[in-house]
Design a protein around this motif. Sequence first.
Motif, short mmCIF file in Angstrom:
data_model
loop_
_atom_site.label_atom_id
_atom_site.label_comp_id
_atom_site.label_asym_id
_atom_site.label_seq_id
_atom_site.Cartn_x
_atom_site.Cartn_y
_atom_site.Cartn_z
N GLY A 118 -32.57 -24.76 -52.38
CA GLY A 118 -33.23 -23.52 -52.80
C GLY A 118 -32.19 -22.45 -53.06
O GLY A 118 -31.09 -22.50 -52.53
N ASN B 59 -30.64 -20.28 -50.12
CA ASN B 59 -29.79 -21.10 -49.27
C ASN B 59 -28.47 -21.45 -49.96
O ASN B 59 -27.43 -21.49 -49.33
CB ASN B 59 -30.52 -22.39 -48.86
CG ASN B 59 -31.66 -22.11 -47.91
OD1 ASN B 59 -31.52 -21.31 -46.99
ND2 ASN B 59 -32.79 -22.75 -48.12
N LYS C 223 -42.31 -23.96 -54.80
CA LYS C 223 -41.20 -23.89 -53.84
C LYS C 223 -40.94 -22.46 -53.37
O LYS C 223 -40.59 -22.22 -52.22
CB LYS C 223 -39.94 -24.50 -54.44
CG LYS C 223 -40.05 -26.01 -54.54
CD LYS C 223 -38.81 -26.64 -55.16
CE LYS C 223 -39.03 -28.14 -55.31
NZ LYS C 223 -37.87 -28.79 -55.94
N ASP C 224 -41.11 -21.50 -54.31
CA ASP C 224 -40.93 -20.10 -53.92
C ASP C 224 -41.99 -19.71 -52.88
O ASP C 224 -41.69 -19.00 -51.92
CB ASP C 224 -41.06 -19.20 -55.15
CG ASP C 224 -40.01 -19.52 -56.20
OD1 ASP C 224 -38.84 -19.73 -55.82
OD2 ASP C 224 -40.35 -19.57 -57.40
N ARG D 13 -41.12 -21.19 -49.48
CA ARG D 13 -40.00 -20.50 -48.83
C ARG D 13 -40.46 -19.19 -48.20
O ARG D 13 -39.98 -18.79 -47.15
CB ARG D 13 -38.87 -20.26 -49.83
CG ARG D 13 -37.50 -20.62 -49.25
CD ARG D 13 -36.38 -20.50 -50.26
NE ARG D 13 -36.58 -21.42 -51.37
CZ ARG D 13 -36.65 -21.03 -52.65
NH1 ARG D 13 -36.52 -19.75 -52.98
NH2 ARG D 13 -36.82 -21.93 -53.60
N ASP E 127 -42.63 -19.98 -45.05
CA ASP E 127 -41.79 -20.41 -43.92
C ASP E 127 -41.39 -19.23 -43.04
O ASP E 127 -41.06 -19.40 -41.87
CB ASP E 127 -40.53 -21.10 -44.46
CG ASP E 127 -39.62 -21.60 -43.34
OD1 ASP E 127 -40.13 -22.31 -42.45
OD2 ASP E 127 -38.42 -21.27 -43.36
N LYS E 128 -41.43 -18.02 -43.59
CA LYS E 128 -40.99 -16.84 -42.82
C LYS E 128 -42.12 -16.19 -42.03
O LYS E 128 -41.91 -15.16 -41.39
CB LYS E 128 -40.35 -15.82 -43.77
CG LYS E 128 -39.07 -16.33 -44.44
CD LYS E 128 -38.32 -15.23 -45.16
CE LYS E 128 -38.71 -15.15 -46.62
NZ LYS E 128 -37.90 -14.20 -47.40
N GLY F 127 -38.17 -24.28 -44.87
CA GLY F 127 -37.56 -23.47 -45.93
C GLY F 127 -36.78 -24.21 -47.00
O GLY F 127 -36.37 -23.61 -47.98
N ASP G 166 -35.91 -26.83 -50.12
CA ASP G 166 -36.64 -27.28 -51.30
C ASP G 166 -36.94 -28.78 -51.32
O ASP G 166 -37.86 -29.23 -51.98
CB ASP G 166 -35.83 -26.97 -52.57
CG ASP G 166 -36.04 -25.52 -53.02
OD1 ASP G 166 -36.68 -24.76 -52.28
OD2 ASP G 166 -35.56 -25.18 -54.13
#
Lengths: 472, 472
Positions: free
Chosen positions: A65, A68, A189-190, A193, A196-197, A291, A293
């Motif tokens: 990603g 990262n 994927k965005d 991510r 995940d937070k 987080g 990809d």
Amino acid sequence: MTASNSNMEIIEPQNVKGFRDLLPRHAYRKNQIISIIKRVYENYGFLPVETPALEYLEILLGEYGEENTKQIFRMKSPEEQDVALRFDLTVPLARIVAQYSDLPKPFKRYQFGSVWRADKPDPGRFREFTQFDADVVGTSSQLAETEVISAVVKALREIGVGNFIVNVNSRKVLNAVVKYSGVPADRSKDVFRILDKLNKIGMHNIELELTKGRHDVSGDFIPGLGLSDANVSKIKDYLALPKGDREKVLGEITSLLGEESCSDLKDLDVFLDAVGLDSNIVMYDPTIARGLDYYTGPVFEVNLKDKPQFGSVAGGGRYDNLVKRFTDAELPAVGFSIGVDRLLAAIGESEGDISFADVVVTIMERDKLDEYLKMATELRTAGIRTDLYLGQEKGLRKQLQYADRVNARIAVIVGSNEFEKGVVTIKDLKAGEMVSKDAAQREEWLKKSREIQREIPRRDLVGELKKLFNLE
Amino acid sequence: MTASNSNMEIIEPQNVKGFRDLLPRHAYRKNQIISIIKRVYENYGFLPVETPALEYLEILLGEYGEENTKQIFRMKSPEEQDVALRFDLTVPLARIVAQYSDLPKPFKRYQFGSVWRADKPDPGRFREFTQFDADVVGTSSQLAETEVISAVVKALREIGVGNFIVNVNSRKVLNAVVKYSGVPADRSKDVFRILDKLNKIGMHNIELELTKGRHDVSGDFIPGLGLSDANVSKIKDYLALPKGDREKVLGEITSLLGEESCSDLKDLDVFLDAVGLDSNIVMYDPTIARGLDYYTGPVFEVNLKDKPQFGSVAGGGRYDNLVKRFTDAELPAVGFSIGVDRLLAAIGESEGDISFADVVVTIMERDKLDEYLKMATELRTAGIRTDLYLGQEKGLRKQLQYADRVNARIAVIVGSNEFEKGVVTIKDLKAGEMVSKDAAQREEWLKKSREIQREIPRRDLVGELKKLFNLE
């Protein structure tokens, strides 16, 4: 040589920003943790491999990603090629299964080692840390998820990390959520991510990042994904699903997103039951996204119930397409990575006292050094961890202070008197700690003190200490 | 996600030039070697530490010598500072003893880990390799040399490296040689670096490098030191001294260079005798110099008698001025470093056969996966290293091939018949190897084959296998 040295300026001894040293107590405990995990993974039939710290940059790009990827430590090789410090142990594994076609398949491997991330350094957040991974490459069956989850649970139990829970979800479910909420598939994927937070930044900030963006604590603007309120409202419906009991979660996901979205989690549920892992230890949690990809199926992370502030101490998931970057062969895979340093921080450097030597042989007569060397050698040969005082202090008090520093139990003391009489004095440094010297307890202390320090014949030294350390 | 993946070009899976992977057999054996060394060093009272892979460049510069310094892997930190991958574990140790003043003194530490050198890559010569170091910081007594030499000898014996010898000399002796041969004192380190190559390049090339220079095998010109024939002739007198018996070498050095030059080696000789190390295992050798600039006293290296082509598998020495770069405190030190990868190469990846699992549970009935999972769990809980076949092959033959690949001893086989009868089949995969199927031996083979494969009640599975692996 001393001349050139004395002219040198003193260089400040310090770590590179974001890096740290592990001093003996930490390093010792970390070694213990690694030994336990290794033993458990070998009990499960995982095979060890080692890969280099450096990889060609192109090997690492494209699967972590965007955010990262910025954190990859880059450099030039002596041949002026672009190389980088490994960011995790998963991409190197994908490389080696493609590179060495004669590995057993499915390939079950464990690997531990440092990974490097040029993160913003925070207290407790370092740029080099140790991961201990177990992966299965070459099967799409959820038997493989079951193996890695079960191995991680056993390892964490044997380490003794207290109450913990494995939270599981699936990227298949999350892909269905993206579709269900009307978000274009190429933003998935965005979305993951950002989701995940959730535990770190909370629902309000998640909403802002999914839509118009927000300013973080340091004032930097994080641009939003630009999703509509309708999109976000549906994502929130999904995130509001209950978590915990696997069967119940599967029912709710099926109602909202259809049967197909959680077919892998259904298989996994049956297998987890078979290995004795119920919803109290492995629960399904719709908010888990991870987080990176490269995940394509089930994803999982471990959280400590009593220490949520440490975040997840292990994470992993299925990555069926990663190996395809390096070969035409079809090699679906799944892995679970334990963050050894975070675990070490969470459980403390040590539960008990770490003793670095059983015995310290002190040195009273400097013209009889060979005698002390002989004693130390005999004790070591008998399997007793023996330190010999190597310093230049002549007094007993300073030498006993040293013995305290390495937390030894016994000091062996032989002065000129003892040499003459053919005896040695053994002093129990731990017994002393247990007795107070209050007047009221004086009698008991006197009795104890005879046990604390006693003279024995030189020839009995090894036998007596072997008895004391239960080595017979 | 598959869409973006299928469009990707395949990236060639390969290592960065000069780096390599350790596949399971190598990695397993290396782990074993590290465990043994760790156990021995803990028996000697050494304390573990860990330092980061990266150090500020200025920490590393100035102590390795010019040629070596060129081999340091450099990069920029995220803060754009000059940083570098550690070149050895000694300079980081010097940094930490200066940085943390509350460590016990003398500080006896062990550390193992990768170091990096941007060397010309050769077959068997890699840019990342593992060192396992034991050092004593804070004493000038040769007791410390004795500790590290004796610990290394014990570790190498327990690993079982065959015949080896520790060759010892002293930089004090070599400094006296420089004076004796009329070489200016400021060239001494250059002379030592050249002498260190004696075994590799031979006396003739040494002479050329000390004087007018030479062309190496690749045609590069190595400039000479410009010493005179008179200088070189005296150096050669010294190098011609006998080596071996410590007492004899001490006598010869004393005659040629005077009493003072070998005072440290005299102390060391007495101590080595006390710990039972005679000249057959630790010999004095006037030609040993070691290549690093920081040594100031005794220097040592280990050579394998039967495998001289591997060069020295361990090296070390006293470095009394290194810590002074980082602090005003007086901290003389000595250390010994085992080159784990070179050792591994020299003794072979394994003497015996490495088995990665005791048992492989095969899968015959795919609708009863939970039953196989239960069996595997029971066996693992009993301490038997158990692999479960996780692949998609349905046939027994392929699954047994897998069991062969991980070198398991036992295969557990349960098909529909066995499920019905409540039994399991255990097949001894190693017994089969021992029997040929020649007609003449047919009878014996038939008898053996009944032992090779037998049916037992399902409830006896764990008990039977525990018996087989002596776990009761």
